[in-house]
Enzyme design. Structure first.
Site, PDB file in Angstrom:
ATOM      1  N   ASP A 170       0.839  -1.201   0.000  1.00 54.30           N
ATOM      2  CA  ASP A 170       0.000   0.000   0.000  1.00 54.30           C
ATOM      3  C   ASP A 170       0.875   1.253   0.000  1.00 54.30           C
ATOM      4  OD1 ASP A 170      -2.519  -1.149  -0.083  1.00 54.30           O
ATOM      5  OD2 ASP A 170      -2.640  -1.376   2.093  1.00 54.30           O
ATOM      6  N   SER A 181      -5.826   3.180  13.809  1.00 51.61           N
ATOM      7  CA  SER A 181      -5.008   3.067  15.026  1.00 51.61           C
ATOM      8  C   SER A 181      -5.433   4.098  16.075  1.00 51.61           C
ATOM      9  CB  SER A 181      -3.527   3.299  14.720  1.00 51.61           C
ATOM     10  OG  SER A 181      -3.093   2.486  13.675  1.00 51.61           O
ATOM     11  N   THR A 200      -8.599   2.653   7.113  1.00 53.86           N
ATOM     12  CA  THR A 200      -8.000   1.404   7.611  1.00 53.86           C
ATOM     13  C   THR A 200      -6.522   1.597   7.966  1.00 53.86           C
ATOM     14  OG1 THR A 200      -7.733   0.836   5.275  1.00 53.86           O
ATOM     15  CG2 THR A 200      -9.541  -0.233   6.458  1.00 53.86           C
ATOM     16  N   ALA A 201      -6.021   2.826   7.818  1.00 49.73           N
ATOM     17  CA  ALA A 201      -4.603   3.088   8.106  1.00 49.73           C
ATOM     18  C   ALA A 201      -4.475   3.797   9.468  1.00 49.73           C
ATOM     19  CB  ALA A 201      -4.002   3.884   6.950  1.00 49.73           C
ATOM     20  N   TYR A 202      -3.776   4.906   9.520  1.00 46.80           N
ATOM     21  CA  TYR A 202      -3.507   5.634  10.772  1.00 46.80           C
ATOM     22  C   TYR A 202      -4.794   5.886  11.565  1.00 46.80           C
ATOM     23  CZ  TYR A 202      -0.598   8.977  13.474  1.00 46.80           C
ATOM     24  OH  TYR A 202       0.120   9.622  14.428  1.00 46.80           O
ATOM     25  N   SER A 203      -5.813   6.347  10.867  1.00 46.89           N
ATOM     26  CA  SER A 203      -7.083   6.686  11.512  1.00 46.89           C
ATOM     27  C   SER A 203      -7.623   5.527  12.356  1.00 46.89           C
ATOM     28  CB  SER A 203      -8.079   7.069  10.414  1.00 46.89           C
ATOM     29  OG  SER A 203      -9.324   7.358  10.939  1.00 46.89           O
TER      30      SER A 203
HETATM   31  P1  NAP Z   1       4.790   2.612   6.679  1.00 47.84           P
HETATM   32  O1  NAP Z   1       5.113   3.200   8.009  1.00 47.84           O
HETATM   33  O2  NAP Z   1       5.729   1.696   6.013  1.00 47.84           O
HETATM   34  O3  NAP Z   1       3.344   1.889   6.693  1.00 47.84           O
HETATM   35  C1  NAP Z   1       2.471   1.785   7.684  1.00 47.84           C
HETATM   36  C2  NAP Z   1       1.543   0.594   7.411  1.00 47.84           C
HETATM   37  O4  NAP Z   1       0.292   1.100   6.941  1.00 47.84           O
HETATM   38  C3  NAP Z   1       2.011  -0.408   6.351  1.00 47.84           C
HETATM   39  O5  NAP Z   1       1.732  -1.701   6.808  1.00 47.84           O
HETATM   40  C4  NAP Z   1       1.171  -0.050   5.132  1.00 47.84           C
HETATM   41  O6  NAP Z   1       0.969  -1.138   4.279  1.00 47.84           O
HETATM   42  C5  NAP Z   1      -0.123   0.312   5.821  1.00 47.84           C
HETATM   43  N1  NAP Z   1      -1.078   1.103   5.055  1.00 47.84           N
HETATM   44  C6  NAP Z   1      -0.851   2.161   4.234  1.00 47.84           C
HETATM   45  N2  NAP Z   1      -2.020   2.629   3.745  1.00 47.84           N
HETATM   46  C7  NAP Z   1      -3.002   1.838   4.261  1.00 47.84           C
HETATM   47  C8  NAP Z   1      -4.408   1.810   4.131  1.00 47.84           C
HETATM   48  N3  NAP Z   1      -5.054   2.724   3.391  1.00 47.84           N
HETATM   49  N4  NAP Z   1      -5.101   0.875   4.815  1.00 47.84           N
HETATM   50  C9  NAP Z   1      -4.473  -0.017   5.586  1.00 47.84           C
HETATM   51  N5  NAP Z   1      -3.144  -0.060   5.753  1.00 47.84           N
HETATM   52  C10 NAP Z   1      -2.414   0.867   5.102  1.00 47.84           C
HETATM   53  O7  NAP Z   1       4.522   3.820   5.686  1.00 47.84           O
HETATM   54  P2  NAP Z   1       3.824   3.751   4.278  1.00 47.84           P
HETATM   55  O8  NAP Z   1       3.776   2.341   3.790  1.00 47.84           O
HETATM   56  O9  NAP Z   1       4.423   4.809   3.449  1.00 47.84           O
HETATM   57  O10 NAP Z   1       2.348   4.198   4.681  1.00 47.84           O
HETATM   58  C11 NAP Z   1       2.107   5.488   5.145  1.00 47.84           C
HETATM   59  C12 NAP Z   1       0.887   5.396   6.010  1.00 47.84           C
HETATM   60  O11 NAP Z   1       1.246   4.839   7.266  1.00 47.84           O
HETATM   61  C13 NAP Z   1       0.284   6.729   6.376  1.00 47.84           C
HETATM   62  O12 NAP Z   1      -0.534   7.229   5.360  1.00 47.84           O
HETATM   63  C14 NAP Z   1      -0.482   6.359   7.622  1.00 47.84           C
HETATM   64  O13 NAP Z   1      -1.805   5.972   7.309  1.00 47.84           O
HETATM   65  C15 NAP Z   1       0.223   5.150   8.165  1.00 47.84           C
HETATM   66  N6  NAP Z   1       0.740   5.442   9.509  1.00 47.84           N
HETATM   67  C16 NAP Z   1       0.177   4.770  10.537  1.00 47.84           C
HETATM   68  C17 NAP Z   1       0.544   5.048  11.837  1.00 47.84           C
HETATM   69  C18 NAP Z   1      -0.123   4.292  12.935  1.00 47.84           C
HETATM   70  O14 NAP Z   1      -0.998   3.473  12.641  1.00 47.84           O
HETATM   71  N7  NAP Z   1       0.243   4.551  14.184  1.00 47.84           N
HETATM   72  C19 NAP Z   1       1.508   6.022  12.095  1.00 47.84           C
HETATM   73  C20 NAP Z   1       2.063   6.710  11.017  1.00 47.84           C
HETATM   74  C21 NAP Z   1       1.659   6.412   9.708  1.00 47.84           C
HETATM   75  P3  NAP Z   1       2.154  -1.743   3.355  1.00 47.84           P
HETATM   76  O15 NAP Z   1       3.003  -2.551   4.278  1.00 47.84           O
HETATM   77  O16 NAP Z   1       1.399  -2.583   2.383  1.00 47.84           O
HETATM   78  O17 NAP Z   1       2.903  -0.601   2.725  1.00 47.84           O
END
Ligand code: NAP
Ligand code: MN
Length: 269
Positions: A45, A164, A159-162
């Protein structure tokens, strides 16, 4: 038809890209990284997020196809062993597309206003001290926030940061933005709603941070550089992202597969 390929650099990905290029060579499809009709991403993703940010200026004119070389993603529904099937579909059918909402973020600082597009979310955070900000919805005062920060996510970003942050998972066909809090302080002086909110398609959120210079503003995987941000406006963008709809995994099956199903590492999907 012109196709661009965007990939990560994992070993497995590189061998998939090599095979994909060989298969495309045997067709009339041209590789064109600058003006593609279709962008194929190979990776996860995160790879699709990167591709989106490479092509955001022409996002209305292109469609994305995601191949995942790790686990099943939310933006990636093709498996690496389905390359022949994918290339065949590209050659023989004009893909229908399915479109999902994007977030427009307008950042106003000392130098004026700048607009950005996000596929997952945009956040504003402060690291060692707290962020103090007034939050307005559709130009009406809503609450005074104090805490680490806030996140505004698209339906596909739910399904991502939001998630969590305790946000609900939204079906991506809904045109809605969701605001979640990051560690808000709630006591007798500071009070926020403390639950996620989902705004209507014609509404927008404005955040007025108290004048400080150490905010971090993020947009998907990126960090934006701005000094003295005076306001941030979040609304559903006019542009949408298009996915070529050759295959269609039922959305709730993806959610189930990603978050609930007990699978071993050799997952089949
Ligand atoms: P990363 O830190 O490598 O990825 C974070 C995880 O989020 C990876 O497992 C990624 O999947 C997954 N992901 C990305 N978009 C998603 C979605 N729409 N639905 C479900 N999972 C998703 O960074 P990255 O791969 O560049 O992704 C950036 C995203 O990380 C940001 O947009 C944010 O949503 C997320 N994030 C999450 C947190 C948290 O949950 N505490 C904190 C910071 C950022 P893949 O392994 O397939 O790449
Ligand atoms: Mn990633």
């Amino acid at each position: 038809m012109k196709v661009a390929i965007v990939n990560n650099h994992k070993e497995k990905t590189l061998s998939v890209v090599k095979k994909l290029k060989l298969l495309l060579k045997e067709t009339d499809i041209q590789l064109n990284q600058l003006q593609p009709d279709i962008v194929i991403t190979v990776g996860g993703d995160g790879t699709l997020l990167n591709a989106f940010h490479q092509y955001y200026q022409i996002v209305d004119r292109i469609s994305f196809v995601g191949i995942h070389t790790g686990h099943l993603g939310f933006y990636t529904d093709w498996r690496d062993y389905q390359l022949e099937e994918l290339v065949d579909a590209l050659v023989h059918s004009t893909p229908e597309s399915v479109s999902y909402p994007l977030l427009e973020l307008d950042v106003t600082d000392d130098e004026g206003k700048k607009s950005y597009l996000a596929l997952n979310e945009a956040t504003i955070k402060r690291m060692s001290q707290t962020l103090k900000a007034d939050i307005h919805i559709k130009n009406e005062f809503f609450e005074s926030f104090r805490g680490d920060g806030v996140c505004v996510a698209t339906p596909t970003g739910s399904t991502a940061y939001s998630k969590s942050l305790g946000g609900a998972v939204l079906h991506p066909r809904l045109k809605a933005l969701q605001l979640t809090e990051i560690a808000s302080i709630n006591n007798r002086i500071y009070r926020t709603l403390s639950s996620p909110i989902v705004i209507a398609p014609d509404e927008w959120i404005t955040i007025y941070p108290e004048s400080q210079d150490d905010y971090v503003v993020t947009l998907d995987s990126h960090e934006l550089r701005h000094r003295r941000v005076s306001r941030l406006d979040y609304r559903i963008a006019k542009s949408q992202i298009n996915f070529a709809k050759f295959r269609h995994t039922h959305f709730w099956s993806r959610v189930e597969d990603a978050f609930i199903a007990q699978k071993n590492n050799n997952e089949q999907f």
